[in-house]
Write a protein that holds these residues in place. Structure first.
Motif, PDB file in Angstrom:
ATOM      1  N   GLU A  78       9.021   4.577   2.092  1.00  0.00           N
ATOM      2  CA  GLU A  78       9.285   5.833   1.384  1.00  0.00           C
ATOM      3  C   GLU A  78      10.781   5.958   1.076  1.00  0.00           C
ATOM      4  N   HIS A  79      11.642   5.580   2.028  1.00  0.00           N
ATOM      5  CA  HIS A  79      13.092   5.587   1.810  1.00  0.00           C
ATOM      6  C   HIS A  79      13.446   4.681   0.639  1.00  0.00           C
ATOM      7  N   ALA A  80      12.833   3.486   0.600  1.00  0.00           N
ATOM      8  CA  ALA A  80      13.147   2.535  -0.465  1.00  0.00           C
ATOM      9  C   ALA A  80      12.674   3.037  -1.817  1.00  0.00           C
ATOM     10  N   VAL A  81      11.494   3.665  -1.880  1.00  0.00           N
ATOM     11  CA  VAL A  81      10.975   4.163  -3.154  1.00  0.00           C
ATOM     12  C   VAL A  81      11.886   5.242  -3.718  1.00  0.00           C
ATOM     13  N   VAL A  82      12.392   6.095  -2.850  1.00  0.00           N
ATOM     14  CA  VAL A  82      13.284   7.167  -3.317  1.00  0.00           C
ATOM     15  C   VAL A  82      14.544   6.578  -3.944  1.00  0.00           C
ATOM     16  N   LEU A  83      15.080   5.480  -3.363  1.00  0.00           N
ATOM     17  CA  LEU A  83      16.358   4.929  -3.831  1.00  0.00           C
ATOM     18  C   LEU A  83      16.204   3.894  -4.940  1.00  0.00           C
ATOM     19  N   THR A  84      15.010   3.344  -5.132  1.00  0.00           N
ATOM     20  CA  THR A  84      14.834   2.264  -6.103  1.00  0.00           C
ATOM     21  C   THR A  84      14.991   2.790  -7.521  1.00  0.00           C
ATOM     22  N   LYS A  85      15.795   2.051  -8.324  1.00  0.00           N
ATOM     23  CA  LYS A  85      16.028   2.420  -9.721  1.00  0.00           C
ATOM     24  C   LYS A  85      15.244   1.532 -10.681  1.00  0.00           C
ATOM     25  N   GLY A  86      14.925   0.322 -10.302  1.00  0.00           N
ATOM     26  CA  GLY A  86      14.238  -0.607 -11.205  1.00  0.00           C
ATOM     27  C   GLY A  86      12.762  -0.724 -10.878  1.00  0.00           C
ATOM     28  N   ARG A  87      12.182  -1.853 -11.314  1.00  0.00           N
ATOM     29  CA  ARG A  87      10.746  -2.103 -11.113  1.00  0.00           C
ATOM     30  C   ARG A  87      10.469  -2.811  -9.797  1.00  0.00           C
ATOM     31  N   TYR A  88      11.524  -3.293  -9.134  1.00  0.00           N
ATOM     32  CA  TYR A  88      11.344  -3.996  -7.870  1.00  0.00           C
ATOM     33  C   TYR A  88      12.228  -3.362  -6.804  1.00  0.00           C
ATOM     34  N   VAL A  89      11.710  -3.327  -5.575  1.00  0.00           N
ATOM     35  CA  VAL A  89      12.489  -2.842  -4.438  1.00  0.00           C
ATOM     36  C   VAL A  89      13.398  -3.966  -3.979  1.00  0.00           C
ATOM     37  N   GLU A  90      14.698  -3.698  -3.949  1.00  0.00           N
ATOM     38  CA  GLU A  90      15.671  -4.702  -3.522  1.00  0.00           C
ATOM     39  C   GLU A  90      16.063  -4.436  -2.068  1.00  0.00           C
ATOM     40  N   TYR A  93       0.837  -1.200   0.000  1.00  0.00           N
ATOM     41  CA  TYR A  93       0.000   0.000   0.000  1.00  0.00           C
ATOM     42  C   TYR A  93       0.875   1.254   0.000  1.00  0.00           C
ATOM     43  N   PHE A  94       1.881   1.298   0.888  1.00  0.00           N
ATOM     44  CA  PHE A  94       2.789   2.451   0.927  1.00  0.00           C
ATOM     45  C   PHE A  94       3.610   2.539  -0.356  1.00  0.00           C
ATOM     46  N   LEU A  95       3.962   1.379  -0.924  1.00  0.00           N
ATOM     47  CA  LEU A  95       4.748   1.375  -2.161  1.00  0.00           C
ATOM     48  C   LEU A  95       3.963   2.038  -3.288  1.00  0.00           C
ATOM     49  N   ARG A  96       2.681   1.670  -3.430  1.00  0.00           N
ATOM     50  CA  ARG A  96       1.871   2.278  -4.499  1.00  0.00           C
ATOM     51  C   ARG A  96       1.708   3.781  -4.281  1.00  0.00           C
ATOM     52  N   ARG A  97       1.510   4.183  -3.037  1.00  0.00           N
ATOM     53  CA  ARG A  97       1.297   5.596  -2.745  1.00  0.00           C
ATOM     54  C   ARG A  97       2.539   6.430  -3.035  1.00  0.00           C
ATOM     55  N   PHE A  98       3.689   5.972  -2.517  1.00  0.00           N
ATOM     56  CA  PHE A  98       4.916   6.758  -2.694  1.00  0.00           C
ATOM     57  C   PHE A  98       5.429   6.671  -4.125  1.00  0.00           C
ATOM     58  N   ALA A  99       5.180   5.533  -4.795  1.00  0.00           N
ATOM     59  CA  ALA A  99       5.600   5.433  -6.200  1.00  0.00           C
ATOM     60  C   ALA A  99       4.810   6.412  -7.057  1.00  0.00           C
ATOM     61  N   ALA A 100       3.512   6.589  -6.752  1.00  0.00           N
ATOM     62  CA  ALA A 100       2.715   7.571  -7.492  1.00  0.00           C
ATOM     63  C   ALA A 100       3.191   8.990  -7.195  1.00  0.00           C
ATOM     64  N   GLU A 101       3.549   9.255  -5.952  1.00  0.00           N
ATOM     65  CA  GLU A 101       4.035  10.589  -5.606  1.00  0.00           C
ATOM     66  C   GLU A 101       5.360  10.885  -6.279  1.00  0.00           C
ATOM     67  N   GLN A 102       6.212   9.858  -6.391  1.00  0.00           N
ATOM     68  CA  GLN A 102       7.537  10.042  -6.992  1.00  0.00           C
ATOM     69  C   GLN A 102       7.515   9.838  -8.502  1.00  0.00           C
ATOM     70  N   CYS A 103       6.308   9.498  -9.056  1.00  0.00           N
ATOM     71  CA  CYS A 103       6.171   9.258 -10.499  1.00  0.00           C
ATOM     72  C   CYS A 103       7.111   8.150 -10.965  1.00  0.00           C
ATOM     73  N   LYS A 104       7.175   7.073 -10.183  1.00  0.00           N
ATOM     74  CA  LYS A 104       8.000   5.928 -10.532  1.00  0.00           C
ATOM     75  C   LYS A 104       7.119   4.712 -10.789  1.00  0.00           C
ATOM     76  N   GLU A 105       7.562   3.854 -11.696  1.00  0.00           N
ATOM     77  CA  GLU A 105       6.857   2.610 -11.987  1.00  0.00           C
ATOM     78  C   GLU A 105       7.542   1.470 -11.240  1.00  0.00           C
ATOM     79  N   ILE A 106       7.148   1.291 -10.017  1.00  0.00           N
ATOM     80  CA  ILE A 106       7.710   0.227  -9.179  1.00  0.00           C
ATOM     81  C   ILE A 106       6.604  -0.803  -8.958  1.00  0.00           C
ATOM     82  N   THR A 107       6.864  -2.037  -9.374  1.00  0.00           N
ATOM     83  CA  THR A 107       5.824  -3.072  -9.353  1.00  0.00           C
ATOM     84  C   THR A 107       5.635  -3.676  -7.979  1.00  0.00           C
ATOM     85  N   ASP A 108       6.750  -4.103  -7.351  1.00  0.00           N
ATOM     86  CA  ASP A 108       6.600  -4.855  -6.101  1.00  0.00           C
ATOM     87  C   ASP A 108       7.956  -4.926  -5.420  1.00  0.00           C
ATOM     88  N   PHE A 109       7.987  -5.612  -4.279  1.00  0.00           N
ATOM     89  CA  PHE A 109       9.222  -5.913  -3.566  1.00  0.00           C
ATOM     90  C   PHE A 109       9.781  -7.229  -4.096  1.00  0.00           C
TER      91      PHE A 109
END
Length: 739
Positions: free
Chosen positions: A652-664, A611-627
């Motif tokens: 939120e920290h992870a979304v800012v740093l994530t470069k790909g489609r998945y949070v590592e 839920y937080f991933l979808r919210r922060f990814a939309a705020e950051q305009c990133k296409e992050i699918t999942d963990f």
């Protein structure tokens, strides 16, 4: 007149003599024979009752009811004249031979006059059968009474046979006498030949034939009577043909009704039933415009069924109004009523109809709904067709009621599933302890009870308070949040209750407090354990009387507020330590809610994280699918001392740093990575569980990720579905229910 008199005398003399003698002989012989047969039947019944009573006496005395029942059944099968057998003792039936249940009124139909004697009584059944009932005491009445019913059918058949024989003899004699009489008057009845010829033509179907009226007076009268009789037969035949057509119409309607009810009973849902029923009823009434109105169980929802599907009206006031109008039709008992209904109850096309027929239908004395028919100006349906539709709807009412209940349950379930998938009033959680809290919120929100929300920091206490307010009747009023720990002791009272001008240094004007601002709404006191003792006294008064005075003021103010409080402290320990007033604690603790920490609801971690991933990814305009699976494992292993708030910040920290489609794992905060690593290398006695516990947790995690799709979960785990089912049964893992 002479011919008529002669024929009358001859026929009456011969017939009267033969019939009188035959009847006299028949009566005498039949009476004597009937008396003999009845005496024989009585004697046979008494002997049979005596023998059966002796046979069942020992079984009654030892209370062997099974053997007693078998004995009675055997006796009835062995003797076809026995209509029934039963044993009654102290008003209780020990055994009987009635296959459809024992008629209790038979007990008092015959009773023995004394314990050593018996009683015989003729009784009749509701089906027209006559029996010779014999009440025989068993073991001088100590074992009860045996009741034996001998059918009088054979006896009456014998009597009937005798009557028939005597009737045949009488008729034979009468026939011979009539033959002689007819030969005598043959020459005088030649005009009857014409009558016989006309009768044959009538028998062939020519009802229009008539006999020429001519000859002597008697023949003329006979011809007139014959012609009159033929006219009456013709009229009766026409009426009979008309009635036959009506019966055929009713029969076809009954068949159609049964067929419709049978077919709708096999349909799956309310939508299918509506399309089918409207189509079939339209064929009967020859009207294309019709809708079926079906009420919910509580008459709060109206299902509008038409040929295009089902529409739902959720306006309780409007539904109650239309229900009252339909109920008025039923109370008047006047059948279909011309009641003009408009949208939203009927489609817009109904407005052009010349009239509307409303046909109510009930199930178990409760109104289920009504069929509304828009009648065009050239409407061809009549009262009989409407009666047929009423019959169909009365028989289909039960099926429609069950379909409506099923539709309600289905919609409620879908609503619950939708609520569960998106959270409850902004709170995410599927864990059982969270579902209990959601249910508690539903129960307490409509009330004004004070609620104390306890739990660690970051568990969502403020969200619970907002949910209670938004579900309450005060939802349209103010929701005022007061963080008691954010104000120094000198300013907290002013913030809560307001102050007058000059109440303290810097009070240059009158200032209303938060309680005044929240009048009519809800006050949420966060960190209630931090308020000063003086503020506690004033707060206690507000809770008790809803009154207070501003700081530095004399005027007592009244407010209408609901108080919700939250704390991360154990207030009971604070009371025991003398830091919190006991009376205030019990005033606040009317409805306690204990928020579980995140570590006690690990299955909610994936839900919250995504839920937080979808919210922060939309705020950051990133296409992050999942963990990634490794990152999700790290989130699972971390202890989350900061609870949901810490998880939110970490995502939120992870979304800012994530470069790909998945949070590592590398995208997560270092503290989370280190905390998870320390848990992984902890000593065996400190680790999170055994191999079986870890396997069980992995199964639950994958099932949650797959929304409990067992086929997909088995594919991700690399095992067959059968193996998955075995493990689910082994660890007693079941899908949590939604509330």
């Amino acid at each position: 007149m002479r011919l008529r008199s002669l024929k009358t005398r001859l026929l009456l003399a011969v017939s009267g003599l033969v019939i009188a003698s035959g009847l006299l002989i028949s009566l005498i012989v039949t009476q004597r024979y009937s008396s003999s047969l009845f005496e024989a039947l009585t004697a046979q019944g008494e002997n049979l009752a005596h023998a059966i009573a002796l046979e069942v006496a020992d079984k009654v005395l030892i209370n062997d009811l099974v053997a007693l029942q078998k004995t009675l059944d055997h006796q009835q099968r062995s003797n076809r004249t026995i209509g029934y057998l039963f044993v009654v003792k102290d008003g209780q039936i020990l055994a009987h031979t009635f296959p459809k249940g024992f008629p209790k009124q038979l007990i008092g139909a015959n009773q023995p006059l004394q314990t050593e004697g018996h009683s015989t009584q003729e009784i009749g059944s509701t089906e027209g059968q006559r029996y010779l009932d014999i009440a025989w005491p068993i073991f001088e009445g100590k074992g009860g009474v045996l009741r034996l019913g001998l059918s009088e059918k054979p006896y009456r058949q014998h009597v009937k046979s005798l009557w028939l024989q005597m009737s045949v003899v009488t008729l034979t004699v009468l026939l011979l006498a009539l033959i002689g009489t007819l030969l005598f008057i043959k020459r005088m009845t030649s005009p009857l030949i014409t009558l016989a010829q006309a009768t044959r033509e009538i028998d062939e179907g020519a009802l229009g034939v008539r006999v020429e009226v001519r000859g002597g007076e008697e023949v003329t009268q006979l011809a007139k009577s014959f012609n009159h009789m033929i006219s009456r037969i013709e009229d009766y035949t026409q009426r009979l043909e008309k009635q036959t057509l009506e019966l055929e119409h009713v029969y076809q309607q009954t068949r159609t009704s049964c067929s419709i009810v049978k077919e709708i009973g096999s349909l799956g849902g309310l939508s299918e039933i509506s399309v089918f029923l409207v189509k079939r009823l339209g064929n009967i009434l020859k009207c294309d415009e019709m809708v079926l109105l079906a009420f919910s169980r509580r008459t709060e929802v109206l299902f509008i069924l038409s040929s295009t599907g089902v529409n739902v009206l959720k306006d309780p006031e409007a539904v109650q109004q239309i229900h009252a109008r339909v109920e008025q039709c039923v109370e008047d008992n006047s059948g279909p009523r011309e009641i003009i209904l408009g949208p939203p109850f009927v489609p817009e096309t109904f407005q052009g109809a010349s009239a509307q027929a409303v046909i109510p239908f009930k199930h178990e004395k409760e109104i289920v709904g009504a069929l509304v028919v828009a009648c065009p100006s050239n409407c061809q349906c009549d009262g009989k067709e409407i009666d047929a539709v009423q019959l169909i709807m009365a028989q289909a009412a039960g099926v429609i009621r069950r379909a409506v209940l099923h539709e309600e349950e289905l919609r409620e379930l879908v609503s619950r599933l939708d609520t569960s998938s998106t959270g409850y009033a902004g709170i995410i959680g599927k864990a059982h302890n969270m579902q209990v809290i959601f249910k508690l919120i539903e129960d307490i929100a409509p009330t004004d009870a004070t609620v104390l929300i306890e739990g660690e920091s970051g568990t969502g206490k403020e969200l619970v308070a907002k949910a209670i307010h938004n579900k309450s009747p005060r939802k349209d009023k103010s929701f005022v949040i007061i963080n008691c720990s954010a104000y120094p002791e000198t300013l907290l009272e002013s913030e809560l209750f307001g102050h007058e001008k000059g109440a303290f240094t810097g009070a240059v004007r009158q200032q209303p407090g938060r309680f005044e601002q929240a009048d009519g709404g809800t006050v949420f006191l966060d960190e209630i354990g931090e308020i000063s003792p003086s503020a506690q006294i004033k707060l206690l008064r507000v809770l008790q009387s809803q009154t207070f005075e501003r700081l530095g003021g004399q005027k007592t103010l009244s407010v209408d507020v609901r108080v919700l409080a939250a704390t991360n402290k154990n207030l009971l320990q604070e009371v025991q330590g003398g830091r919190f007033r006991e009376d205030l604690y019990y005033r606040l603790n009317v409805i306690p809610i204990q928020m579980p920490p995140l570590r006690e609801r690990p299955n909610d971690i994936p839900l919250l994280a995504r839920y937080f991933l979808r919210r922060f990814a939309a705020e950051q305009c990133k296409e992050i699918t999942d963990f990634s699976s490794e990152a999700m494992r790290v989130l699972f292993d971390y202890s989350w001392s900061g609870n949901v708030r810490e998880l939110e910040n970490s995502v939120e920290h992870a979304v800012v740093l994530t470069k790909g489609r998945y949070v590592e794992v590398s995208d997560l905060p270092g503290a989370v990575q280190e905390g998870s690593a320390q848990a992984a290398v902890a000593p065996s006695h400190q680790r999170r569980g055994s191999l079986a516990e870890n396997e069980r947790e992995l199964l639950q995690q994958v099932l949650e990720e797959c929304s409990w799709n067992k086929k997909e979960a088995a594919r991700r785990l690399g095992i067959s579905r059968n193996t998955l089912y075995v493990k689910l049964k082994k660890y007693e893992i079941v899908q949590p229910s939604t509330h």
